[in-house]
Design an enzyme around this catalytic site. Sequence first.
Site, PDB file in Angstrom:
ATOM      1  N   GLU A   1      40.719  39.696  40.898  1.00 55.50           N
ATOM      2  CA  GLU A   1      40.959  40.770  41.856  1.00 55.50           C
ATOM      3  C   GLU A   1      39.696  41.222  42.581  1.00 55.50           C
ATOM      4  OE1 GLU A   1      42.195  40.708  38.793  1.00 55.50           O
ATOM      5  OE2 GLU A   1      44.346  41.129  38.847  1.00 55.50           O
TER       6      GLU A   1
ATOM      7  N   PHE B   1      51.790  49.899  28.892  1.00 53.70           N
ATOM      8  CA  PHE B   1      51.172  48.583  29.063  1.00 53.70           C
ATOM      9  C   PHE B   1      50.614  48.445  30.485  1.00 53.70           C
ATOM     10  CE2 PHE B   1      51.556  44.029  30.232  1.00 53.70           C
ATOM     11  CZ  PHE B   1      50.518  43.573  29.431  1.00 53.70           C
ATOM     12  N   GLN B   2      49.384  48.034  30.567  1.00 54.99           N
ATOM     13  CA  GLN B   2      48.676  47.873  31.843  1.00 54.99           C
ATOM     14  C   GLN B   2      48.656  49.158  32.662  1.00 54.99           C
ATOM     15  OE1 GLN B   2      50.031  44.157  33.739  1.00 54.99           O
ATOM     16  NE2 GLN B   2      48.395  43.102  32.649  1.00 54.99           N
TER      17      GLN B   2
ATOM     18  N   LYS C   1      55.979  51.340  39.834  1.00 52.78           N
ATOM     19  CA  LYS C   1      56.954  50.269  39.980  1.00 52.78           C
ATOM     20  C   LYS C   1      58.341  50.802  40.344  1.00 52.78           C
ATOM     21  CE  LYS C   1      58.241  45.899  37.817  1.00 52.78           C
ATOM     22  NZ  LYS C   1      58.192  45.083  36.594  1.00 52.78           N
TER      23      LYS C   1
ATOM     24  N   MET D   1      15.184  37.746  42.267  1.00 51.68           N
ATOM     25  CA  MET D   1      14.696  39.081  42.595  1.00 51.68           C
ATOM     26  C   MET D   1      14.359  39.858  41.324  1.00 51.68           C
ATOM     27  SD  MET D   1      13.796  40.730  45.227  1.00 51.68           S
ATOM     28  CE  MET D   1      14.636  40.489  46.804  1.00 51.68           C
TER      29      MET D   1
END
Lengths: 584, 171
Positions: free
Chosen positions: A51, A113-114, A163, A482
Site C-alpha cells: 500500500e 479484525f483489521q 464496510k 548519505m
Amino acid sequence: MTEMSGADMVVQALVDLGVDTVFGYPGGAVLPIYDALFKHPTIKHILVRHEQAATHAAEGYARSTGKPGVVLVTSGPGATNAVTGITDALLDSIPMVVLTGQVPTTLIGTDAFQECDTVGITRHCTKHNYLVMDPDRLGPILHEAFYIATHGRPGPVVIDIPKNVQVATGTYSIPNRIDHKSYRPQVDPDADAIAQAVAMIAASERPIFYTGGGVINAGPDASAALRQLVELTGAPVTSTLMGLGAFPADDDKWLGMLGMHGTYEANMAMNRADLIIAVGARFDDRVTGRLDAFSPNSKKIHIDIDRSSINKIVPVDLAVVGDAGRALDALIAAWADKGHKARDLGEWWRRLDGWRATRCLDFPEKKEDAAEIMPQRAVKALFDATRGMDPIITTEVGQHQMWAAQHFHFDSPNRWLTSGGLGTMGYGFPAAVGAQIAHPDRLVICIAGEASLQMNIQEMGTVAQYRLPVKIFILNNQWMGMVRQWQELTYESRYSNSYSDSLPDFVKLADAYGWTGLRIDTLGELADGIQTMINTPGPVIVDCRVAQLANCFPMIPSGAAHTDMILQPNDIVGTMDDEAKALV
Amino acid sequence: MKIHTEAGERHVLAVTVDNEAGILAKITGLFSARGYNIESLTVADISADHALSRITIVTSGPPAVIDQIIAQLDRLVPVHSVTDLADGGAHVEREIALVKVAGSGDKRIEALRMADVFRAKVVDTTLSSFIFEITGTSDKVDRFIALMRECGLVEVGRTGVVAIARGSEAV
C-alpha cells in the site's frame, strides 16, 4: 433519484470527478468497492504490491500531471501502510485522495479484525479526513474531499468508509458548487501587497528569486509567468529541490538549486542579496542553513498560498498570501503598469559570475575507460543521453537524489519527482510507476540508490503486470551513502550500520520479474549501457556500479551558514560540536 | 549540550469550529505535534443548530509562536475563525471552580469567612464540609484555592477559561 449502494456511489463519484486511475490493493473491508470497480469501463485500477507504493504511485501520477492521485486500500494494515505516503504528500503538498475501507460501524471500537483508528492515525498527516457513517453523505464528502485536496495548498485527504456504509443503499447527490463553510483559501493576492512588492523589486540592487514547489503546484502557466518576470527584472533565480523545472536550467539567470547541497553561487547570492523574492517556497531548514546567518542584509518578500508558511521560520518584510501563479501574473501586470524597466544589475551579476567561477559542481575523476564511474558522471551521462527526449525523472532519497538534483537539468515543470519534505526512501520507484501510468509513451527513469530501491522493490511485479517501460538506474555504491557521509562528517567515520550488505544480484532479479537487467562497471561501459537501457523496450534495471566512497558536495554542514560551504572533500576540517550534531 | 526554550506571553484565543467528531483531537493534536503550550482549553456548542462550537484556548509563547499558532489553527479545514482576544483590546475572562473543603471548628469558620470575601457561593454543605462555587479570573480562582489549602481543601474542579471581547462587536 434512484437508490444505489455506497460502493456504487464511490465509483460514480470518482467517474463524475474525472478520475481515470486508482492505485490500490484489495482487502476484506473494501471488497464492495472493488466489486463495484470490477471490469469498470473508464476507471483503471493499478494493483500495487504494497500500500505504501500505491500512495507514492499516486504522488507520481499527481506530480507529473497536476491532477489529484487516488488511492484505494483496505482497513487496518492497508491504511497504516499508506501512512508514509500520505505524510509524504502532506509535506510536499501533493493533491491526493485516499479511500480506506473500515470495519462496519457496528464493530468500530471493538478491536475488530483489521480494525485501526484510521481517522485518528491520519488526523495529523492529512490536510483533512473523514469517517463516513451514512451512505447519503458519500457523494458530498467525495466531492468536497477532491476540492480540499486540490484547492489552496494541495495535500492528501483520507476518506474512511466502513464496510456496511459501502453495502447499504442511499441517494447519491453531488453538491452544485463546493462552497465550503470554513475552508476558503485566499488565491488572489492583495493588490496593495503586489504594488509594494513591485516597488521593492524595482528599487533592489541585488535581488534574487527563490522559488519552490508552489510554482509547480500552481500549474505550467505559473512557470511561464516566472520566466517572464525574471526576464522583466533581470534578477537571478534559484530554487528549492521541489521547485526544479519551474525555471529552465539552461537559462543564464539560473543559479542552480540552493541549500544544503545547492550551488555555491545560489547560496552566496542568497547571503549577499538585498532582496529575496520567495515564491511558493517555505524556508525549510535544508534551504536556510544556520538561521541567524541566513541572508542577513536582505529585505524579504514571501509569496505563499499558505499563510502559516509565512514568518514560520524566517521573518519577512512583506507577506503576499495567494496562488503563486496569480501573484506572479499580478507582479508582471503591476510592473508594466508602473512602467518599470529592468535596473542595471551589472555589478550584482559580476559578483554572481565570480561565485559561478568556483565551478562548485566539478568533481575529481579519472578519465580512462577502465576507471570506476563517479556517480556525478553517471547522472551527467544519463542527462546527456536523454536530452531532447523530455524524460520524467524520479529519485529515491540520499546522495543519488542530490547528485540528480545537481547534475540532471530540467527546463519544464512536472518532470522532476522527488521526496523533498519527508525524505522518503522508497518513494522514487513507485512514483515512476505512477508517472508512467499517466504518461505511457514517455521515458520515465527512476534514479535510485541501491539501498532506497530495496524499500519498495516489490513493485517490480506491478511494472511487469502492466508492462510498463519504467527504467531504474541504480547508482550502486553499496552504501547508504548519505548516512555514511554524515558519519564521516560527524562521527569520525564510525560506519554504524550504513553498509549495504547482502545486496541482491539486480540483473538476476530483473530476470526473475521478466525485466531486462544490465550492469555497468566501468566508465568505458557507461554511455553504451545507458543507450541500451533507453533502446530496450519494456522495463529495464541498470545496476551502475559507482565509486563507493564518493561524497556529495558542495555541502553546508548542519549548523553552518550559507557562506560556510564545504566545496570539496579536502575542505573538511575538525569535528562537529554537539549543537551542530543535534541538528537534523 | 543544553536545550534552550524561549520565554512567552499569555494569550487567550477564541476559535470557532465545526461541531464535528474529532475536532477537539484535531486542535489539541496540533498543539502537541507542534510543541505549543495549552494552559487551559474549554469547548462547548454555541449555535442554535448545534453546528458550531467555540473553543477558548489559553496558551503562551513568544509573539512569533503565537502568530504561528493562529495561522496553523486557521488553516485547519473545520476552523471558521481564530481571534486573539489580547489583540482586539480589552476582553473579559471568567473561570468557575468548585472547591470542596472539609473540616470543623475554626478552620470551617475561616473557610466560610474567606469565601464571603471572595464572593464564592456555598452550593453544598454537610456538618463537616462545604462545596464553594467561585467565579472569576484564573488569578482570583488561584488565590482562593491557595487560601483554602490552609482550611482543609480536599478537592477542586475547574472549568478552564472562557473569554469574550468587550464592546458590541462579535468575533
